[in-house]
Motif scaffolding. Structure first.
Motif, mmCIF file in Angstrom:
data_model
loop_
_atom_site.group_PDB
_atom_site.id
_atom_site.type_symbol
_atom_site.label_atom_id
_atom_site.label_comp_id
_atom_site.label_asym_id
_atom_site.label_seq_id
_atom_site.Cartn_x
_atom_site.Cartn_y
_atom_site.Cartn_z
ATOM 1 N N ILE A 148 0.837 -1.206 0.000
ATOM 2 C CA ILE A 148 0.000 0.000 0.000
ATOM 3 C C ILE A 148 0.868 1.250 0.000
ATOM 4 O O ILE A 148 0.629 2.200 -0.752
ATOM 5 N N PHE A 149 1.899 1.242 0.844
ATOM 6 C CA PHE A 149 2.780 2.402 0.955
ATOM 7 C C PHE A 149 3.504 2.680 -0.359
ATOM 8 O O PHE A 149 3.651 3.844 -0.765
ATOM 9 N N LEU A 175 -7.474 -3.094 -9.371
ATOM 10 C CA LEU A 175 -7.630 -1.896 -8.552
ATOM 11 C C LEU A 175 -7.408 -0.722 -9.488
ATOM 12 O O LEU A 175 -6.281 -0.431 -9.887
ATOM 13 N N GLU A 176 -8.496 -0.069 -9.869
ATOM 14 C CA GLU A 176 -8.416 1.028 -10.818
ATOM 15 C C GLU A 176 -8.389 2.354 -10.078
ATOM 16 O O GLU A 176 -9.284 2.658 -9.283
ATOM 17 N N ILE A 177 -7.368 3.136 -10.341
ATOM 18 C CA ILE A 177 -7.224 4.449 -9.727
ATOM 19 C C ILE A 177 -7.250 5.496 -10.830
ATOM 20 O O ILE A 177 -6.421 5.480 -11.735
ATOM 21 N N LYS A 178 -8.214 6.381 -10.739
ATOM 22 C CA LYS A 178 -8.306 7.478 -11.697
ATOM 23 C C LYS A 178 -7.832 8.747 -11.005
ATOM 24 O O LYS A 178 -8.226 9.031 -9.872
ATOM 25 N N ALA A 179 -6.968 9.482 -11.687
ATOM 26 C CA ALA A 179 -6.393 10.685 -11.087
ATOM 27 C C ALA A 179 -6.338 11.816 -12.098
ATOM 28 O O ALA A 179 -6.263 11.589 -13.307
ATOM 29 N N VAL A 180 -6.379 13.019 -11.575
ATOM 30 C CA VAL A 180 -6.254 14.225 -12.398
ATOM 31 C C VAL A 180 -4.881 14.821 -12.136
ATOM 32 O O VAL A 180 -4.456 14.945 -10.983
ATOM 33 N N ALA A 181 -4.157 15.160 -13.205
ATOM 34 C CA ALA A 181 -2.783 15.660 -13.080
ATOM 35 C C ALA A 181 -2.705 17.147 -13.394
ATOM 36 O O ALA A 181 -3.326 17.628 -14.344
ATOM 37 N N SER A 182 -1.914 17.859 -12.602
ATOM 38 C CA SER A 182 -1.710 19.289 -12.835
ATOM 39 C C SER A 182 -0.525 19.550 -13.755
ATOM 40 O O SER A 182 -0.241 20.688 -14.113
ATOM 41 N N GLY A 183 0.181 18.501 -14.126
ATOM 42 C CA GLY A 183 1.339 18.612 -15.021
ATOM 43 C C GLY A 183 1.741 17.227 -15.487
ATOM 44 O O GLY A 183 1.017 16.248 -15.258
ATOM 45 N N GLU A 193 3.872 1.713 -11.947
ATOM 46 C CA GLU A 193 3.994 0.442 -12.652
ATOM 47 C C GLU A 193 5.054 -0.452 -12.018
ATOM 48 O O GLU A 193 4.915 -1.676 -11.992
ATOM 49 N N GLU A 194 6.118 0.157 -11.497
ATOM 50 C CA GLU A 194 7.164 -0.618 -10.834
ATOM 51 C C GLU A 194 6.641 -1.259 -9.538
ATOM 52 O O GLU A 194 7.113 -2.308 -9.123
ATOM 53 N N CYS A 195 5.677 -0.600 -8.905
ATOM 54 C CA CYS A 195 5.150 -1.081 -7.628
ATOM 55 C C CYS A 195 3.972 -2.037 -7.791
ATOM 56 O O CYS A 195 3.551 -2.669 -6.818
ATOM 57 N N ALA A 196 3.439 -2.124 -8.985
ATOM 58 C CA ALA A 196 2.222 -2.907 -9.213
ATOM 59 C C ALA A 196 2.423 -4.392 -8.957
ATOM 60 O O ALA A 196 1.506 -5.085 -8.490
ATOM 61 N N GLY A 197 3.625 -4.896 -9.250
ATOM 62 C CA GLY A 197 3.887 -6.327 -9.121
ATOM 63 C C GLY A 197 3.680 -6.853 -7.705
ATOM 64 O O GLY A 197 3.008 -7.873 -7.498
ATOM 65 N N LEU A 198 4.281 -6.182 -6.729
ATOM 66 C CA LEU A 198 4.150 -6.621 -5.340
ATOM 67 C C LEU A 198 2.698 -6.528 -4.888
ATOM 68 O O LEU A 198 2.193 -7.422 -4.198
ATOM 69 N N PHE A 199 2.020 -5.468 -5.269
ATOM 70 C CA PHE A 199 0.628 -5.289 -4.866
ATOM 71 C C PHE A 199 -0.228 -6.447 -5.385
ATOM 72 O O PHE A 199 -1.050 -6.998 -4.651
ATOM 73 N N SER A 206 -4.665 -6.361 -9.719
ATOM 74 C CA SER A 206 -3.739 -5.666 -10.606
ATOM 75 C C SER A 206 -4.019 -4.161 -10.552
ATOM 76 O O SER A 206 -5.082 -3.720 -10.997
ATOM 77 N N PRO A 207 -3.085 -3.371 -10.019
ATOM 78 C CA PRO A 207 -3.313 -1.921 -9.955
ATOM 79 C C PRO A 207 -3.173 -1.275 -11.332
ATOM 80 O O PRO A 207 -2.248 -1.579 -12.079
ATOM 81 N N GLU A 208 -4.099 -0.393 -11.660
ATOM 82 C CA GLU A 208 -4.039 0.355 -12.909
ATOM 83 C C GLU A 208 -4.257 1.831 -12.600
ATOM 84 O O GLU A 208 -5.201 2.187 -11.889
ATOM 85 N N LEU A 209 -3.391 2.657 -13.135
ATOM 86 C CA LEU A 209 -3.478 4.098 -12.911
ATOM 87 C C LEU A 209 -3.861 4.794 -14.199
ATOM 88 O O LEU A 209 -3.159 4.705 -15.198
ATOM 89 N N GLN A 210 -4.995 5.467 -14.173
ATOM 90 C CA GLN A 210 -5.467 6.232 -15.326
ATOM 91 C C GLN A 210 -5.382 7.717 -14.990
ATOM 92 O O GLN A 210 -6.005 8.179 -14.021
ATOM 93 N N ILE A 211 -4.584 8.452 -15.770
ATOM 94 C CA ILE A 211 -4.328 9.854 -15.480
ATOM 95 C C ILE A 211 -4.939 10.749 -16.555
ATOM 96 O O ILE A 211 -4.754 10.522 -17.750
ATOM 97 N N LYS A 212 -5.654 11.756 -16.108
ATOM 98 C CA LYS A 212 -6.239 12.744 -17.002
ATOM 99 C C LYS A 212 -5.689 14.112 -16.651
ATOM 100 O O LYS A 212 -5.620 14.478 -15.488
ATOM 101 N N SER A 213 -5.281 14.856 -17.640
ATOM 102 C CA SER A 213 -4.731 16.179 -17.405
ATOM 103 C C SER A 213 -5.830 17.174 -17.056
ATOM 104 O O SER A 213 -6.930 17.133 -17.605
ATOM 105 N N GLU A 214 -5.520 18.066 -16.133
ATOM 106 C CA GLU A 214 -6.475 19.122 -15.782
ATOM 107 C C GLU A 214 -6.785 20.006 -16.977
ATOM 108 O O GLU A 214 -7.868 20.576 -17.094
ATOM 109 N N LEU A 215 -5.834 20.111 -17.900
ATOM 110 C CA LEU A 215 -6.016 20.957 -19.081
ATOM 111 C C LEU A 215 -7.087 20.409 -20.002
ATOM 112 O O LEU A 215 -7.627 21.140 -20.852
#
Length: 217
Positions: A148-149, A175-183, A193-199, A206-215
């Motif tokens: 988790i950490f 485990l789907e994580i959606k996030a908004v990025a400021s840059g 992605e490097e940490c996904a294996g242990l999780f 399987s952790p998946e990170l989906q990033i959307k730009s604030e722009l």
């Protein structure tokens, strides 16, 4: 039904634990300040870690008192860089395991040291458990906290708090994580992605990170 006295006792115990945890966090922040740790970065990791912990608490099986371990690890994990930039994780572990924080047991301190001393690739040797019996249950508990950490730390790898979590959901063994990025969040994406294996190994998700730009909002 529980008696009024029983409910009152539980309420007092809950209040005591909350006060103890608050004091521990204040003490940890004072220690971190001595080692020039990044306050904003620590706050971001703690927020992400607590969010993840709460979101799938029915699956990770960790008791609620383990959340304070993630919070303390978030605050103290960078201490080792002040001592030796070539071996920061081991130095963080060595420093934290010998701390004396009021209200915390030796076991809690050592668990914090294990979690804080972990990064995308390594973690302290569980043989360094000291006085804690290293049972299979304890090993799994450490791995869960570390998994988790690591994800939480990865979400602020640039130490610039570029991401804001907008949604977390568990579906189809993911485990789907959606996030908004400021840059640009390429560093966060790589670290995640490097940490996904242990999780995945620990939780079966399987952790998946989906990033959307604030722009693009």
């Amino acid at each position: 039904m529980p008696s009024h006295a029983t409910c009152s006792c539980r309420a007092r115990k809950k209040e005591y634990i909350a006060q103890t945890n608050e004091s521990a966090i204040v003490s940890a922040k004072r220690i971190a300040a001595k080692y020039n740790c990044h306050g904003a970065h620590s706050d971001a990791i703690s927020e992400f870690a607590c969010t993840l912990f709460d979101k799938f608490k029915n699956l990770h099986g960790l008791s609620s008192d383990k959340k304070i371990i993630l919070q303390l690890a978030s605050i103290l994990h960078s201490c080792g860089q002040y001592i030796n930039v070539r071996m920061p994780n081991q130095c963080s572990f060595d420093l934290i395991k010998d701390l004396d924080i009021f209200g915390l047991t030796h076991e809690q301190i050592l668990l914090t040291a294990f979690v804080a001393g972990s990064d995308e690739f390594t973690m302290p040797n569980v043989a360094d458990a000291g006085a804690i019996p290293m049972t299979e249950e304890r090993r799994l508990e450490i791995l869960k906290l570390v998994a988790i950490f690591r994800l939480a730390n990865a979400l602020d790898k640039s130490k610039r708090r570029k991401l804001r979590i907008s949604k977390i959901r568990i579906t189809n063994e993911k485990l789907e994580i959606k996030a908004v990025a400021s840059g640009s969040a390429l560093l966060e994406k790589w670290a995640f992605e490097e940490c996904a294996g242990l999780f995945k190994e620990v939780f079966g998700l399987s952790p998946e990170l989906q990033i959307k730009s604030e722009l693009l909002k």
